[in-house]
Enzyme design. Sequence first.
Site, PDB file in Angstrom:
ATOM      1  N   ARG A 201     -14.017   2.040  -0.871  1.00  0.00           N
ATOM      2  CA  ARG A 201     -13.399   3.225  -0.261  1.00  0.00           C
ATOM      3  C   ARG A 201     -13.975   4.513  -0.837  1.00  0.00           C
ATOM      4  O   ARG A 201     -14.070   5.523  -0.141  1.00  0.00           O
ATOM      5  CB  ARG A 201     -11.884   3.195  -0.476  1.00  0.00           C
ATOM      6  CG  ARG A 201     -11.157   2.046   0.213  1.00  0.00           C
ATOM      7  CD  ARG A 201      -9.736   1.968  -0.282  1.00  0.00           C
ATOM      8  NE  ARG A 201      -9.702   1.774  -1.741  1.00  0.00           N
ATOM      9  CZ  ARG A 201      -8.614   1.933  -2.478  1.00  0.00           C
ATOM     10  NH1 ARG A 201      -7.486   2.309  -1.911  1.00  0.00           N
ATOM     11  NH2 ARG A 201      -8.650   1.721  -3.786  1.00  0.00           N
TER      12      ARG A 201
ATOM     13  N   CYS B 241      11.545  -6.670   9.966  1.00  0.00           N
ATOM     14  CA  CYS B 241      10.714  -5.851  10.846  1.00  0.00           C
ATOM     15  C   CYS B 241       9.337  -6.472  11.030  1.00  0.00           C
ATOM     16  O   CYS B 241       8.745  -6.378  12.114  1.00  0.00           O
ATOM     17  CB  CYS B 241      10.611  -4.426  10.294  1.00  0.00           C
ATOM     18  SG  CYS B 241      12.139  -3.472  10.465  1.00  0.00           S
TER      19      CYS B 241
ATOM     20  N   CYS C  51       9.838  -4.323   5.866  1.00  0.00           N
ATOM     21  CA  CYS C  51      10.671  -5.415   5.377  1.00  0.00           C
ATOM     22  C   CYS C  51      10.341  -6.676   6.175  1.00  0.00           C
ATOM     23  O   CYS C  51       9.623  -6.627   7.178  1.00  0.00           O
ATOM     24  CB  CYS C  51      12.150  -5.061   5.520  1.00  0.00           C
ATOM     25  SG  CYS C  51      12.714  -4.970   7.230  1.00  0.00           S
TER      26      CYS C  51
ATOM     27  N   CYS D 243      10.663   0.400   4.015  1.00  0.00           N
ATOM     28  CA  CYS D 243      10.140  -0.069   5.297  1.00  0.00           C
ATOM     29  C   CYS D 243       9.913   1.123   6.222  1.00  0.00           C
ATOM     30  O   CYS D 243      10.765   2.009   6.334  1.00  0.00           O
ATOM     31  CB  CYS D 243      11.119  -1.058   5.922  1.00  0.00           C
ATOM     32  SG  CYS D 243      10.679  -1.601   7.596  1.00  0.00           S
TER      33      CYS D 243
ATOM     34  N   GLU E 103      -7.059  -2.439  -7.993  1.00  0.00           N
ATOM     35  CA  GLU E 103      -7.332  -3.371  -6.889  1.00  0.00           C
ATOM     36  C   GLU E 103      -7.617  -4.783  -7.408  1.00  0.00           C
ATOM     37  O   GLU E 103      -8.542  -5.468  -6.958  1.00  0.00           O
ATOM     38  CB  GLU E 103      -8.508  -2.870  -6.047  1.00  0.00           C
ATOM     39  CG  GLU E 103      -8.315  -1.491  -5.459  1.00  0.00           C
ATOM     40  CD  GLU E 103      -7.208  -1.422  -4.410  1.00  0.00           C
ATOM     41  OE1 GLU E 103      -6.765  -2.489  -3.935  1.00  0.00           O
ATOM     42  OE2 GLU E 103      -6.786  -0.301  -4.075  1.00  0.00           O
TER      43      GLU E 103
ATOM     44  N   GLN F 262      -6.272  -7.520  -6.906  1.00  0.00           N
ATOM     45  CA  GLN F 262      -6.135  -8.639  -5.967  1.00  0.00           C
ATOM     46  C   GLN F 262      -7.483  -9.151  -5.488  1.00  0.00           C
ATOM     47  O   GLN F 262      -7.605 -10.296  -5.057  1.00  0.00           O
ATOM     48  CB  GLN F 262      -5.277  -8.235  -4.759  1.00  0.00           C
ATOM     49  CG  GLN F 262      -5.936  -7.311  -3.751  1.00  0.00           C
ATOM     50  CD  GLN F 262      -5.776  -5.844  -4.089  1.00  0.00           C
ATOM     51  OE1 GLN F 262      -5.253  -5.512  -5.147  1.00  0.00           O
ATOM     52  NE2 GLN F 262      -6.197  -4.970  -3.194  1.00  0.00           N
TER      53      GLN F 262
ATOM     54  N   ASP G  58     -14.310  -2.895  -3.669  1.00  0.00           N
ATOM     55  CA  ASP G  58     -13.537  -1.711  -3.293  1.00  0.00           C
ATOM     56  C   ASP G  58     -14.510  -0.578  -3.008  1.00  0.00           C
ATOM     57  O   ASP G  58     -14.929   0.142  -3.912  1.00  0.00           O
ATOM     58  CB  ASP G  58     -12.571  -1.331  -4.418  1.00  0.00           C
ATOM     59  CG  ASP G  58     -11.757  -0.087  -4.093  1.00  0.00           C
ATOM     60  OD1 ASP G  58     -11.734   0.303  -2.907  1.00  0.00           O
ATOM     61  OD2 ASP G  58     -11.158   0.488  -5.016  1.00  0.00           O
TER      62      ASP G  58
ATOM     63  N   MET H 197       0.825  -1.203   0.000  1.00  0.00           N
ATOM     64  CA  MET H 197       0.000   0.000   0.000  1.00  0.00           C
ATOM     65  C   MET H 197       0.860   1.254   0.000  1.00  0.00           C
ATOM     66  O   MET H 197       1.950   1.289   0.565  1.00  0.00           O
ATOM     67  CB  MET H 197      -0.909   0.018   1.234  1.00  0.00           C
ATOM     68  CG  MET H 197      -1.999  -1.029   1.211  1.00  0.00           C
ATOM     69  SD  MET H 197      -3.041  -0.895   2.677  1.00  0.00           S
ATOM     70  CE  MET H 197      -4.223  -2.200   2.319  1.00  0.00           C
TER      71      MET H 197
END
Length: 212
Positions: free
Chosen positions: A45, A186, A183, A144, A87, A89, A43, A13
């Site tokens: 939003r 993290c 990453c 990151c 979008e 996915q 979607d 994102m």
Amino acid sequence: MTRGTLNFVTSPMNAGKTANMLLRARHAATLGRRVLLAKPLSDTRHESSVIRSRCGIEMKCDLCAGPEFSFTKDVLYGDVDILLVDEAQFLSSRQIDELREVADVHGIPVWCYGLLTDFKKNLFEGSKRLVELCDKMIELDIVCYFCKADGRFHLKYANGKAVVEGPSIDISIPGDGKFVAVCHMCWTEKTSTSEEVQDPRVLCAKVIPVDR
């Protein structure tokens, strides 16, 4: 007949996928190409008639694809030179198969934009099928949030704590209000401790100014 291609542009994102798509659409339109813009019905939003990027670029959405929508049966492509899908996915494997057929049969370039994996590091259904079928895959870079290395994964937080449970599709509030790009090191560190994430904000990729 011109040979069509199926292309997949992916990133975590806030790396600029939607802005990239809308810039491509505008460039194609300036060249006189007939553009068809689509997104999944899931979607929610923004209103269904609009595709809007976080940096403020927006264009009219030509079609919203629900679960039963067919890209091969429900669209006439005689007046379409390029198809762009935001979008992606959230599309089903069947719908990705249909987009592959659209590229092959109608000879038009199909550009799909979307996330690759969810916050549990699992491939989305639509993204998995795109990886299997696309002619070209492009990954947009983002750093990151914590260490500034390449941020290829998503960290989801709730009440300031990293979580690894819950539905993969969660659009109850805007995604940049609960996810950060990280990453793998993290991601592992934050999900294995109870450390609170202070002021989670995603670092956006550099935005190119566009006249609206």
